[in-house]
Design an enzyme around this catalytic site. Structure first.
Site, PDB file in Angstrom:
ATOM      1  N   GLY A 136       0.838  -1.193   0.000  1.00  0.00           N
ATOM      2  CA  GLY A 136       0.000   0.000   0.000  1.00  0.00           C
ATOM      3  C   GLY A 136       0.870   1.239   0.000  1.00  0.00           C
ATOM      4  O   GLY A 136       2.007   1.205   0.496  1.00  0.00           O
ATOM      5  N   HIS A 177      -4.575   1.986   7.507  1.00  0.00           N
ATOM      6  CA  HIS A 177      -3.177   2.463   7.572  1.00  0.00           C
ATOM      7  C   HIS A 177      -2.965   3.577   6.533  1.00  0.00           C
ATOM      8  O   HIS A 177      -2.386   4.623   6.851  1.00  0.00           O
ATOM      9  CB  HIS A 177      -2.248   1.270   7.301  1.00  0.00           C
ATOM     10  CG  HIS A 177      -0.788   1.601   7.236  1.00  0.00           C
ATOM     11  ND1 HIS A 177       0.153   1.049   8.074  1.00  0.00           N
ATOM     12  CD2 HIS A 177      -0.095   2.423   6.399  1.00  0.00           C
ATOM     13  CE1 HIS A 177       1.354   1.535   7.772  1.00  0.00           C
ATOM     14  NE2 HIS A 177       1.230   2.365   6.742  1.00  0.00           N
ATOM     15  N   GLU A 178      -3.451   3.362   5.312  1.00  0.00           N
ATOM     16  CA  GLU A 178      -3.206   4.346   4.240  1.00  0.00           C
ATOM     17  C   GLU A 178      -4.056   5.603   4.443  1.00  0.00           C
ATOM     18  O   GLU A 178      -3.595   6.712   4.182  1.00  0.00           O
ATOM     19  CB  GLU A 178      -3.489   3.725   2.865  1.00  0.00           C
ATOM     20  CG  GLU A 178      -2.646   2.502   2.518  1.00  0.00           C
ATOM     21  CD  GLU A 178      -1.151   2.689   2.692  1.00  0.00           C
ATOM     22  OE1 GLU A 178      -0.666   3.834   2.595  1.00  0.00           O
ATOM     23  OE2 GLU A 178      -0.461   1.693   2.946  1.00  0.00           O
ATOM     24  N   GLN A 186       3.443   9.877   0.579  1.00  0.00           N
ATOM     25  CA  GLN A 186       4.701   9.134   0.726  1.00  0.00           C
ATOM     26  C   GLN A 186       5.644   9.330  -0.460  1.00  0.00           C
ATOM     27  O   GLN A 186       6.814   8.948  -0.400  1.00  0.00           O
ATOM     28  CB  GLN A 186       4.421   7.636   0.936  1.00  0.00           C
ATOM     29  CG  GLN A 186       3.740   7.349   2.267  1.00  0.00           C
ATOM     30  CD  GLN A 186       3.482   5.872   2.441  1.00  0.00           C
ATOM     31  OE1 GLN A 186       2.473   5.356   1.989  1.00  0.00           O
ATOM     32  NE2 GLN A 186       4.406   5.174   3.079  1.00  0.00           N
ATOM     33  N   HIS A 191      -2.450   7.915   6.698  1.00  0.00           N
ATOM     34  CA  HIS A 191      -1.414   8.745   6.057  1.00  0.00           C
ATOM     35  C   HIS A 191      -2.005  10.046   5.517  1.00  0.00           C
ATOM     36  O   HIS A 191      -1.361  11.093   5.551  1.00  0.00           O
ATOM     37  CB  HIS A 191      -0.780   7.995   4.877  1.00  0.00           C
ATOM     38  CG  HIS A 191       0.378   7.112   5.247  1.00  0.00           C
ATOM     39  ND1 HIS A 191       1.516   7.592   5.833  1.00  0.00           N
ATOM     40  CD2 HIS A 191       0.564   5.782   5.083  1.00  0.00           C
ATOM     41  CE1 HIS A 191       2.368   6.581   6.018  1.00  0.00           C
ATOM     42  NE2 HIS A 191       1.809   5.468   5.581  1.00  0.00           N
ATOM     43  N   CYS A 201       5.769   0.006   7.127  1.00  0.00           N
ATOM     44  CA  CYS A 201       5.456   1.187   6.332  1.00  0.00           C
ATOM     45  C   CYS A 201       6.671   1.529   5.474  1.00  0.00           C
ATOM     46  O   CYS A 201       7.792   1.534   5.980  1.00  0.00           O
ATOM     47  CB  CYS A 201       5.122   2.346   7.272  1.00  0.00           C
ATOM     48  SG  CYS A 201       4.705   3.869   6.418  1.00  0.00           S
ATOM     49  N   LEU A 202       6.423   1.821   4.200  1.00  0.00           N
ATOM     50  CA  LEU A 202       7.553   2.138   3.317  1.00  0.00           C
ATOM     51  C   LEU A 202       8.264   3.422   3.753  1.00  0.00           C
ATOM     52  O   LEU A 202       9.415   3.635   3.380  1.00  0.00           O
ATOM     53  CB  LEU A 202       7.076   2.262   1.862  1.00  0.00           C
ATOM     54  CG  LEU A 202       6.567   0.951   1.241  1.00  0.00           C
ATOM     55  CD1 LEU A 202       6.079   1.185  -0.179  1.00  0.00           C
ATOM     56  CD2 LEU A 202       7.644  -0.121   1.270  1.00  0.00           C
TER      57      LEU A 202
HETATM   58 ZN    ZN Z   1       2.566   3.557   5.671  1.00  0.00          ZN
END
Ligand code: ZN
Length: 175
Positions: free
Chosen positions: A46, A136-137, A51, A140, A94-95
């Site tokens: 995701g 989660h997304e 990001q 963000h 998380c990236l």
């Molecule tokens: Zn993340």
């Protein structure tokens, strides 16, 4: 399509609240394609636009297993309409916080309204990993990170670690 650099903790961009997209046009679809390519390259399941430094309410998800055909999903201006009372725990990563994982408890199911890549309104009732990933997304888009859902002690340790990494990486200043 191009792979874009990822925004990494403690970059303050990650705390910014993203703005809704007013229309779904080719520019938005190109951004979604860049996000998917960046996510596949990482690899991750995701990614939110912030990001890669774009403060708009757009996220992409693909939960297909390695050996399965790709299943890219694009969510524009997603909104959580309902959350279930029962909760589930997944180990999240998380990236933007590479190589750090922690158990996070969230509602086990969510109903989400969003626009698809054609700009059409859709609604999805998600559970399991998709429900966790969507939450989660969407976090963000509101400047919230998964480490905000763990203990303050654990969060302080990881934030300190990433601050130090960022500092060590910064180019030395010549007086
Ligand atoms: Zn993340």
């Amino acid at each position: 399509m191009s792979i874009r650099p990822l925004v990494i903790l403690p970059d303050p961009l990650l705390r910014q609240v993203s703005k809704p997209l007013e229309r779904v046009d080719d520019g938005v679809r190109r951004l979604a394609d860049d996000m998917l390519e960046t996510m596949y390259d990482a690899p991750g399941i995701g990614l939110a636009a912030i990001q890669i430094g774009e403060p708009v309410r757009l996220l992409v998800i693909d939960l297909a297993k390695d050996d399965a055909p790709k299943n890219p999903q694009v969510f524009i201006n997603p909104e959580i309409l309902d959350s279930s009372d029962d909760r589930s725990v997944y180990e999240e990563g998380c990236l933007s916080i590479p190589d750090y994982y922690a158990d996070v408890e969230r509602p086990a199911g969510v109903r989400v309204r969003y626009l698809d890549r054609l700009g059409q309104e859709q609604e999805i009732a998600a559970d399991g990993l998709l429900a966790t990933c969507l939450q989660h997304e969407i976090d963000h888009l509101n400047g919230v990170l998964f480490i905000d859902h763990i203990s303050r002690l654990k969060r302080d340790i990881v934030v300190r670690k990433f601050r130090k990494i960022a500092k060590d990486k910064a180019p030395a200043r010549v007086a």
